[in-house]
Design a protein around this motif. Sequence first.
Motif, mmCIF file in Angstrom:
data_model
loop_
_atom_site.group_PDB
_atom_site.id
_atom_site.type_symbol
_atom_site.label_atom_id
_atom_site.label_comp_id
_atom_site.label_asym_id
_atom_site.label_seq_id
_atom_site.Cartn_x
_atom_site.Cartn_y
_atom_site.Cartn_z
ATOM 1 N N LYS A 25 -5.114 12.942 13.128
ATOM 2 C CA LYS A 25 -4.163 11.950 12.641
ATOM 3 C C LYS A 25 -4.352 10.819 13.482
ATOM 4 C CE LYS A 25 -0.934 15.178 10.395
ATOM 5 N NZ LYS A 25 0.405 15.654 10.517
ATOM 6 N N SER A 41 -7.741 22.217 10.194
ATOM 7 C CA SER A 41 -6.245 22.390 10.182
ATOM 8 C C SER A 41 -5.772 22.423 11.655
ATOM 9 C CB SER A 41 -5.481 23.221 9.355
ATOM 10 O OG SER A 41 -5.894 24.551 9.928
ATOM 11 N N ASP A 76 -5.628 19.041 13.459
ATOM 12 C CA ASP A 76 -5.083 18.319 12.610
ATOM 13 C C ASP A 76 -4.645 17.058 13.447
ATOM 14 O OD1 ASP A 76 -4.096 17.328 9.970
ATOM 15 O OD2 ASP A 76 -2.061 17.498 10.973
#
Length: 462
Positions: free
Chosen positions: A321, A314, A317
């Motif tokens: 993406k 996380s 992240d």
Amino acid sequence: MAVELNYKELVKKLKVLASDKDVDLADDPVCQALSNETPADIALALEQLPPEEAGRIFTTFGDPLAAEVLAKLEPKLSKNILGKLPEKQMANIINILPPREAAILITEAPQKQADSYVENKDANREVLQEVDARLIYANGSAGRLMTTHFVKLHVGSTVGEAIEEIRKTDPDIDLPEDIYIVKKEHKKNDRLKGVISIRGLLMADPRQKVEALMAKEVVSISAIAKEADAAALMAKHKFMTLPVTDKDGYLVGVIPADDMMQLTIDRMRSRYAKAVGTDAEAMEQLTPFQAAKKRVPWLLGTMFIELMAGTVISHFDGVLKKVILLASFMPVISAISGNVGLQAAAITVRDVDSGSAERKDLWPSIRKEAATAILMAAVCGFVLGVIGAIWSKHLPFGIVIGGALICSMLTAGMMGTLIPVLSKRLGFDPATTAGPFETAFQDVVGFAVFLWLATLLERFIA
């Protein structure tokens, strides 16, 4: 075949009795189940039951039967049973047995029980003498296995005198078959001069001197040598007995082949059961609830470590993406590294539990596995890196993938090697702990390196 069927049928009967909580095991059912059964069959049957049930049934035996059965049980179960017997009953059982068999039980008993017998005023003096002779030496040594009850003759004896000496022995006590010829030195010390079998004596002229018949080149072993070395000597030379000497070369005892065979079989069974790092027999005896209770804490620990991996993912992240292709390689890195860790864990656990890898011998195995992991990581990292570079059409992407796989594989190999060793040293089951923790740590480190490198090289791979 009949013996095998008898003992298997007896197992079924005892399991039914032990599982029925309403049955008074001191009453008729057990007596009927054990009627006409030999102590050997009863011992075999008890060894197939969970220790608690075996101990519960054992308490219903009268002292004579209890003594015979206890002498034939594997050491682990006999130790468990002895540890729960009242001191008076244990003393009664021990005094029924021949000194040699009684000494074996006492030296294998829990320390508290052994001390209680030694301090008992009714203890058998011969048994105590045998116990004292064994306890001088460390557990796992040849001296701990030897018996002081054997026939020895002094130099100058005739064959007729030797046979007469054998006739004086108690026929109810099992003595080693080989006869040792000694020469008295320094009061009580006997220097080993030769050995002769009972058959050799019976076939000779009663007037002959034993020196003319004995084998003078006698293979012996030091009392402080390892029991494994004693077993190897006996197997190599096919001895019925193996003489044991002290540091000065004086004869202090002999190891009978049947005692060594029993010990070897017990060790083999134990090591086979632990070949994958756990006591398979003990696990089989657990209920589903007990098995789950034993394993769930380690799985929960793994869950919390894997949450760290989730936190790492996380945190990066943003790069995931931007470069969706990174996610495609994460399962590959995790799977390959996981297999490396499991292989390393299986190999290390085998070394730890086989008995061949003592503390001083374990580090060479660890170094060898580390070197193997480095070579495998280099090859797999290069191959996956090339695939990643071709797939993404960016060389830096391949470097990220290859570097991450190398770091993850090295971590998995290290964890798979060290965790079983640490678990064993701390008293935990290596098979229960190695897999979960190895997988969790390699995921945390592998994903962290993977995504950190991707972030550093983001402008080249996006």
